[in-house]
Motif scaffolding. Structure first.
Motif, PDB file in Angstrom:
ATOM      1  N   ARG A   1      -9.635 -10.997   1.209  1.00  0.00           N
ATOM      2  CA  ARG A   1      -8.105 -10.596   0.791  1.00  0.00           C
ATOM      3  C   ARG A   1      -7.372 -10.026   2.132  1.00  0.00           C
ATOM      4  O   ARG A   1      -6.472 -10.506   2.305  1.00  0.00           O
ATOM      5  CB  ARG A   1      -8.461  -9.722  -0.443  1.00  0.00           C
ATOM      6  CG  ARG A   1      -8.897 -10.175  -1.466  1.00  0.00           C
ATOM      7  CD  ARG A   1      -7.600 -10.423  -2.629  1.00  0.00           C
ATOM      8  NE  ARG A   1      -8.353 -10.824  -3.710  1.00  0.00           N
ATOM      9  CZ  ARG A   1      -8.716  -9.926  -4.817  1.00  0.00           C
ATOM     10  NH1 ARG A   1      -8.262  -8.679  -4.962  1.00  0.00           N
ATOM     11  NH2 ARG A   1      -9.232 -10.431  -5.948  1.00  0.00           N
TER      12      ARG A   1
ATOM     13  N   ASN B   1      -4.007 -12.091   3.355  1.00  0.00           N
ATOM     14  CA  ASN B   1      -2.873 -11.425   3.380  1.00  0.00           C
ATOM     15  C   ASN B   1      -2.371 -10.669   4.731  1.00  0.00           C
ATOM     16  O   ASN B   1      -2.089  -9.558   4.764  1.00  0.00           O
ATOM     17  CB  ASN B   1      -2.840 -10.417   2.088  1.00  0.00           C
ATOM     18  CG  ASN B   1      -2.964 -10.764   0.881  1.00  0.00           C
ATOM     19  OD1 ASN B   1      -2.264 -11.741   0.568  1.00  0.00           O
ATOM     20  ND2 ASN B   1      -3.962 -10.325   0.279  1.00  0.00           N
ATOM     21  N   ARG B   2      -2.867 -11.534   5.784  1.00  0.00           N
ATOM     22  CA  ARG B   2      -2.678 -11.000   7.077  1.00  0.00           C
ATOM     23  C   ARG B   2      -1.135 -10.528   7.232  1.00  0.00           C
ATOM     24  O   ARG B   2      -0.990  -9.485   8.200  1.00  0.00           O
ATOM     25  CB  ARG B   2      -3.194 -11.957   8.023  1.00  0.00           C
ATOM     26  CG  ARG B   2      -2.804 -11.662   9.631  1.00  0.00           C
ATOM     27  CD  ARG B   2      -3.841 -12.608  10.413  1.00  0.00           C
ATOM     28  NE  ARG B   2      -3.189 -13.980  10.273  1.00  0.00           N
ATOM     29  CZ  ARG B   2      -2.306 -14.439  11.250  1.00  0.00           C
ATOM     30  NH1 ARG B   2      -1.907 -13.692  11.974  1.00  0.00           N
ATOM     31  NH2 ARG B   2      -1.889 -15.687  10.991  1.00  0.00           N
ATOM     32  N   GLU B   3      -0.320 -11.353   6.855  1.00  0.00           N
ATOM     33  CA  GLU B   3       1.056 -11.304   7.006  1.00  0.00           C
ATOM     34  C   GLU B   3       1.574  -9.910   6.664  1.00  0.00           C
ATOM     35  O   GLU B   3       2.676  -9.672   6.947  1.00  0.00           O
ATOM     36  CB  GLU B   3       2.017 -12.419   6.667  1.00  0.00           C
ATOM     37  CG  GLU B   3       1.959 -12.648   5.025  1.00  0.00           C
ATOM     38  CD  GLU B   3       0.670 -13.334   4.527  1.00  0.00           C
ATOM     39  OE1 GLU B   3       0.733 -13.068   3.182  1.00  0.00           O
ATOM     40  OE2 GLU B   3       0.098 -13.765   5.196  1.00  0.00           O
ATOM     41  N   LYS B   4       0.904  -9.204   5.530  1.00  0.00           N
ATOM     42  CA  LYS B   4       1.435  -8.078   4.824  1.00  0.00           C
ATOM     43  C   LYS B   4       1.174  -6.893   5.600  1.00  0.00           C
ATOM     44  O   LYS B   4       1.482  -5.707   5.507  1.00  0.00           O
ATOM     45  CB  LYS B   4       0.912  -8.207   3.548  1.00  0.00           C
ATOM     46  CG  LYS B   4       1.338  -8.991   2.524  1.00  0.00           C
ATOM     47  CD  LYS B   4       0.793  -8.749   1.129  1.00  0.00           C
ATOM     48  CE  LYS B   4       1.408  -9.961   0.330  1.00  0.00           C
ATOM     49  NZ  LYS B   4       0.869 -10.068  -1.136  1.00  0.00           N
ATOM     50  N   TYR B   5       0.024  -7.005   6.502  1.00  0.00           N
ATOM     51  CA  TYR B   5      -0.214  -5.874   7.314  1.00  0.00           C
ATOM     52  C   TYR B   5       0.757  -5.594   8.536  1.00  0.00           C
ATOM     53  O   TYR B   5       1.167  -6.564   9.239  1.00  0.00           O
ATOM     54  CB  TYR B   5      -1.641  -6.335   8.260  1.00  0.00           C
ATOM     55  CG  TYR B   5      -2.018  -5.072   8.964  1.00  0.00           C
ATOM     56  CD1 TYR B   5      -2.457  -3.611   8.716  1.00  0.00           C
ATOM     57  CD2 TYR B   5      -1.937  -5.319  10.561  1.00  0.00           C
ATOM     58  CE1 TYR B   5      -2.803  -2.907   9.508  1.00  0.00           C
ATOM     59  CE2 TYR B   5      -2.367  -4.173  11.457  1.00  0.00           C
ATOM     60  CZ  TYR B   5      -2.616  -3.084  10.929  1.00  0.00           C
ATOM     61  OH  TYR B   5      -2.901  -2.060  11.801  1.00  0.00           O
TER      62      TYR B   5
ATOM     63  N   ILE C   1      -7.244  -2.053  -0.028  1.00  0.00           N
ATOM     64  CA  ILE C   1      -7.600  -3.302  -0.760  1.00  0.00           C
ATOM     65  C   ILE C   1      -8.937  -3.225  -1.626  1.00  0.00           C
ATOM     66  O   ILE C   1      -9.089  -3.656  -2.489  1.00  0.00           O
ATOM     67  CB  ILE C   1      -7.688  -4.306   0.438  1.00  0.00           C
ATOM     68  CG1 ILE C   1      -6.330  -4.702   1.095  1.00  0.00           C
ATOM     69  CG2 ILE C   1      -8.377  -5.599  -0.124  1.00  0.00           C
ATOM     70  CD1 ILE C   1      -6.265  -5.478   2.308  1.00  0.00           C
TER      71      ILE C   1
END
Length: 165
Positions: free
Chosen positions: A41, A45-49, A62
């Motif tokens: 996950r 969802n790397r762009e949300k970090y 998470i």
């Protein structure tokens, strides 16, 4: 942040997940699954970090959310187990009572009650009983969906009142 840099940061900070996962699940195999799902996950969802924030806290959040969701999902479905062998009840035929006469009389009574329904209700009810969906019945009879639903509802009420007398 590049994908490689992010993945390297995940790998270098993933060691702390093992003891946390074990403390949550109390099972090493489930803990491994939880860690794997957490890392998946995180990668998805790397762009949300947000660069500069605490990666360990982000991963922990998470993991905690996955664990809570899985716990809630499992809580809905409780397992029922027994020490009795699976085939025990298959061979217990001495305690079974068969009385097809009463069953057949009841079915005949129900069929007669359905046949006594007014045609407008009976047809919709029979189609629904045969497994057709409300919309399919409405399309077949060229009636509005609400009309079909109310006819089936009233047919059920009429049957219930006829059969409970």
């Amino acid at each position: 942040m590049t994908e490689k840099a992010f993945n390297d940061m995940l790998i270098s900070n993933s060691d702390f997940l093992q003891p946390v996962a074990v403390s949550l699940t109390h099972d090493t195999e489930e803990a491994k699954d939880l860690i794997q799902e957490t890392l998946y996950r995180a990668m998805a969802n790397r762009e949300k970090y947000q660069t500069g924030t605490n990666i360990k806290a982000w991963l922990y959040t998470i993991m905690r959310n996955i664990f809570i969701n899985n716990y809630r999902r499992k809580k809905k479905f409780t397992k029922v187990t027994s020490d009795v062998p699976q085939d025990y009840f298959l061979y217990q035929t001495d305690k079974v009572a068969h009385n097809d006469g009463i069953i057949n009389a009841g079915i005949r009574e129900i069929k007669a009650a359905i046949n006594r329904l007014p045609d407008i209700f009976r047809l919709s009810f029979e189609l629904h009983y045969l497994g057709y969906k409300y919309q399919e019945i409405a399309d077949t009879l060229q009636e509005p969906l609400g009309t079909i639903k109310s006819r089936i509802h009233f047919a059920r009420k009429m049957l219930a009142s006829k059969l409970t007398r």
